[in-house]
Design a protein around this motif. Structure first.
Motif, PDB file in Angstrom:
ATOM      1  N   ILE A 182       5.224 -23.567 -52.271  1.00 20.76           N
ATOM      2  CA  ILE A 182       5.082 -21.967 -52.004  1.00 20.76           C
ATOM      3  C   ILE A 182       3.924 -21.680 -51.384  1.00 20.76           C
ATOM      4  N   ASP A 183       3.886 -21.266 -50.252  1.00 17.93           N
ATOM      5  CA  ASP A 183       2.584 -20.659 -49.522  1.00 17.93           C
ATOM      6  C   ASP A 183       2.259 -19.259 -49.969  1.00 17.93           C
ATOM      7  N   ILE A 184       1.168 -18.800 -50.378  1.00 18.23           N
ATOM      8  CA  ILE A 184       0.765 -17.352 -50.269  1.00 18.23           C
ATOM      9  C   ILE A 184      -0.182 -17.267 -49.025  1.00 18.23           C
ATOM     10  N   ALA A 185       0.422 -16.282 -48.046  1.00 24.90           N
ATOM     11  CA  ALA A 185      -0.130 -16.548 -46.702  1.00 24.90           C
ATOM     12  C   ALA A 185      -0.296 -14.834 -46.314  1.00 24.90           C
ATOM     13  N   SER A 186      -1.785 -14.739 -45.329  1.00 25.73           N
ATOM     14  CA  SER A 186      -1.784 -13.373 -44.914  1.00 25.73           C
ATOM     15  C   SER A 186      -0.633 -13.187 -44.164  1.00 25.73           C
ATOM     16  N   PRO A 187      -0.323 -11.786 -43.642  1.00 26.17           N
ATOM     17  CA  PRO A 187       0.943 -11.257 -42.836  1.00 26.17           C
ATOM     18  C   PRO A 187       0.932 -12.053 -41.585  1.00 26.17           C
ATOM     19  N   ASP A 188      -0.232 -12.325 -40.963  1.00 27.54           N
ATOM     20  CA  ASP A 188      -0.085 -12.794 -39.549  1.00 27.54           C
ATOM     21  C   ASP A 188       0.398 -14.196 -39.851  1.00 27.54           C
TER      22      ASP A 188
END
Length: 251
Positions: free
Chosen positions: A133-139
């Protein structure tokens, strides 16, 4: 995953895309780079706030991820034990360890997917694992999701390849369609995307005033249902709806 008529969201250009896209985890250098579990972490600071007191969302991260150095026991009595790891993009101000524990509690909850009697979940900090599960910035979320042919337009989450990709904007700010707390909305994100991961597809509102299914794309409207983050009620009854007749995008 878990990938759910936006009001107040900049989703006017979202294209109809694949709902669940298969992706070879080793199929591209960028995918391998972002999915690699690093054995160090510097993401233990708190997310800041902007001048209006709202959570500060980093729009463009550096694409490097820190793995949460956290592991736990198996939750659920199902025979299918699904091992997962949590990765947080550097510079987002999110604590990888605290995030891992929050997600662990969601997947361990009695109203979650363990209530199906089939699935069990275990947080791990290293391979082997079944998904991350990645928590990633929108870009960054857009880039990873696009590798599976999905257009998230800087706004929503996706399930692609061996990854559940959570858009930082949704994780920190929730959705205007969801009146509950941010912790409840985070539960919806995880339950929806992991629901895709274990084989569930989008569902529609079962009727006015009823709980919206966790597998409903609630970010696009509730169609008369009440916002709900959980796939099961406290008595273990599945809170489902009829299969969705259309694909709006991903969530």
């Amino acid at each position: 995953m878990l990938v759910h008529r936006p009001t107040g969201l900049a989703l006017t250009a979202v294209a109809t895309a694949l709902l669940l896209a298969a992706c070879d985890p080793g199929g591209s250098d960028s995918a391998a780079k972002t999915s690699k579990i690093e054995q160090h972490g510097n993401g233990e600071s708190k997310a800041g706030q902007d001048d209006n007191g709202k959570p500060r969302v980093v729009q463009h991260g550096n694409g490097e991820f820190d793995a949460a150095q956290a592991s736990g026991k198996v939750y659920g009595n199902g025979s299918k034990i699904r091992r997962y790891a949590i990765l947080v993009e550097q510079g987002t101000g999110i604590s990888s360890k605290e995030t891992a524990r929050e997600i662990e509690q969601i997947l361990a909850a009695k109203r979650g997917w363990t209530a199906d009697g089939i699935d069990a979940f275990q947080l791990v900090s290293q391979k082997p694992y079944d998904f991350v599960i990645d928590i990633a910035s929108p870009d960054t979320a857009d880039r990873i999701c696009a590798e599976g042919g999905l257009d998230t337009n800087g706004e929503v989450n996706c399930d692609v390849g061996h990854k559940v990709v959570v858009n930082l904007k949704r994780w920190l700010t929730g959705s205007p369609q969801f009146p509950g707390s941010i912790s409840e909305y985070r539960a919806l994100i995880i339950n929806h995307e992991v629901g895709h991961r274990i084989g569930h597809h989008h569902e529609e509102c079962p009727g006015p005033g009823k709980p919206a299914p966790a597998m409903m794309q609630q970010i696009y409207g509730l169609d008369g249902c009440k916002a709900n983050a959980w796939p099961y009620d406290p008595d273990g009854n599945y809170l489902g709806g009829p299969p969705s007749k259309e694909t709006k995008a991903v969530e």
